[in-house]
Design an enzyme around this catalytic site. Structure first.
Site, PDB file in Angstrom:
ATOM      1  N   ASP A  14       4.505   7.294  38.308  1.00 50.70           N
ATOM      2  CA  ASP A  14       5.257   6.422  39.205  1.00 50.70           C
ATOM      3  C   ASP A  14       4.642   5.029  39.204  1.00 50.70           C
ATOM      4  O   ASP A  14       3.472   4.855  39.558  1.00 50.70           O
ATOM      5  CB  ASP A  14       5.240   7.013  40.618  1.00 50.70           C
ATOM      6  CG  ASP A  14       6.257   6.382  41.556  1.00 50.70           C
ATOM      7  OD1 ASP A  14       6.632   5.209  41.332  1.00 50.70           O
ATOM      8  OD2 ASP A  14       6.674   7.056  42.508  1.00 50.70           O
ATOM      9  N   SER A  51      10.413   6.726  49.208  1.00 48.76           N
ATOM     10  CA  SER A  51      10.187   5.328  48.896  1.00 48.76           C
ATOM     11  C   SER A  51      10.155   4.474  50.168  1.00 48.76           C
ATOM     12  O   SER A  51       9.302   4.695  51.028  1.00 48.76           O
ATOM     13  CB  SER A  51      11.254   4.855  47.895  1.00 48.76           C
ATOM     14  OG  SER A  51      10.926   3.627  47.330  1.00 48.76           O
ATOM     15  N   HIS A  85       9.096   7.763  39.803  1.00 46.17           N
ATOM     16  CA  HIS A  85       9.625   7.469  41.131  1.00 46.17           C
ATOM     17  C   HIS A  85      10.905   8.229  41.469  1.00 46.17           C
ATOM     18  O   HIS A  85      11.075   8.716  42.585  1.00 46.17           O
ATOM     19  CB  HIS A  85       9.878   5.960  41.242  1.00 46.17           C
ATOM     20  CG  HIS A  85       9.958   5.457  42.646  1.00 46.17           C
ATOM     21  ND1 HIS A  85       8.864   5.381  43.470  1.00 46.17           N
ATOM     22  CD2 HIS A  85      11.011   5.003  43.372  1.00 46.17           C
ATOM     23  CE1 HIS A  85       9.232   4.893  44.647  1.00 46.17           C
ATOM     24  NE2 HIS A  85      10.525   4.658  44.611  1.00 46.17           N
TER      25      HIS A  85
END
Length: 398
Positions: free
Chosen positions: A341, A176, A374
């Site tokens: 995601d 991320s 995610h």
């Protein structure tokens, strides 16, 4: 005003979920006693691994905590050299990201058991990296940074320290926001002399096509700009107005459902595991910077909002952009992204891939998981089989 407050809450939840620490329910504060022991004692040694606590000081005075797992559960029995690998967590999280599942499911332990010298980074502002040579977190100036400073100071200091300790170039793993930091550093030729390869999970670079209309509306209405100029420099999920607002709304709304709404429907997290919440403070300026990226669809340095201030900081009326095409074409990159995601959206990732079209095809590996959202990349119970094993194979080739 009510609509603006609600959308601002959604944006708050968006970026808390962006942090790898979001789990099956949301917890908004940790007691000081939770940080009395270091990560080694709290998370690593309890699993039977050796662990070392280290400190790194950046050029602008921030004192960062970094943990080392030098060997796996077999001790020193792994044959051959142990290549170092640096793991970088996401927004409002810390290195516990890589240790939260069982040793057979957590990337930090898996790498150690497979012959890597594992280093776990904690960036500025997190509870394990709250020190500074002259400032206190109570000082507003302590929070005068965005991810620009993490690119310019934190990553170079961490890379240099591990390189000096091991004498070898590093493999890098980011999740991320940890990927955005790497893209920024690589594009500006930072740390390239010390990096061997990089694995980027749920890559965040371009954010302009993020599909959630709630997230986009929240970014447009985000009130952090007002908070920043009023002097509220620390963005802490566990304190002040943010905590009261979240507590109030979550007493009426099932916040556990928002995790899927915001991050995407994570397919493979083990909901039966103990809830390990490590939400960390960040700088309000950092949150503003990310909101700018969603609104503008660009990867640029922090925008001070007017030509005079931008000229003062950058010598030009607009913030300089991070040029992804300047990343060396022969730098080995492993990008893994998911079809579910909602933060590292497939369209935004494709924009990134398009900018890397001239990259040496032998040095660019793409791993797509249609069922992954995610958080599956760091908490998925099957991540070892579908992501980490290919990741380690990539490292061994480089």
């Amino acid at each position: 005003m009510v609509i603006k407050t609600i959308t601002s809450l959604i944006f708050l939840l968006l970026f808390i979920a962006l942090a790898a620490g979001a789990r099956t329910k949301l917890k908004w504060s940790l007691e000081a006693s939770d940080y009395a022991d270091g990560i080694c004692k709290l998370m690593v040694e309890t699993q039977g691994y050796s662990c070392e606590e280290h400190k790194v000081t950046t050029k602008d005075g921030y004192i960062l905590s970094i943990q080392r797992i030098p060997t796996g559960r077999s001790g020193g029995k792994t044959k051959g050299a142990k290549p170092p690998v640096l793991l970088q967590h996401g927004l409002m999280s810390n290195a516990i990201t890589w240790l939260s599942n069982s040793p057979d499911e957590s990337l930090g332990f898996i790498l150690a058991d497979n012959g890597f010298d594992v280093w776990l980074a904690n960036v500025r502002g997190t509870n394990y990296s709250s020190g500074h040579t002259s400032l206190s977190p109570d000082d507003p100036e302590y929070w005068n940074w965005s991810w620009d400073e993490r690119v310019a100071y934190d990553l170079p200091a961490l890379f240099q320290y591990v390189y000096d300790q091991t004498g070898e170039k590093l493999h890098y793993v980011g999740h991320s926001l940890g990927t955005l930091m790497a893209f920024g550093a690589f594009s500006r030729k930072e740390v390239l002399n010390m990096v061997r390869s990089a694995a980027l999970l749920s890559p965040i670079a371009y954010m302009g096509q993020m599909p959630s209309p709630l997230a986009r509306a929240a970014a447009d209405a985000f009130i952090a700009e007002d908070l920043y100029w009023l002097g509220l420099k620390e963005f802490a999920p566990g304190g002040g107005a943010a905590s009261k607002l979240v507590d109030e709304v979550c007493s009426k709304i099932d916040c556990t459902n928002l995790e899927s709404v915001i991050t995407g429907p994570n397919c493979c997290m083990n909901s039966s595991k103990a809830n390990l919440d490590h939400q960390q403070p960040t700088a309000t300026k950092n949150m503003i910077h990310l909101a700018q990226m969603i609104r503008q669809g660009t990867i640029a340095m922090f925008d001070y909002g007017n030509e005079d201030d931008n000229n003062k900081h950058y010598g030009q009326p607009n913030p300089p952009e991070y040029n992804m095409t300047s990343i060396p074409n022969d730098l080995p990159l492993f990008l893994s992204y998911g079809g579910k995601d909602l933060l590292s959206d497939v369209k935004d990732v494709q924009t990134l891939i398009d900018t890397l079209s001239d990259h040496d095809p032998d040095k660019l590996v793409l791993l797509y998981r249609d069922d992954y959202a995610h958080l599956d990349f760091v908490y998925g119970v099957n991540a070892k089989q579908v992501v980490y094993n290919p990741l380690m194979a990539f490292f061994h080739l480089n």
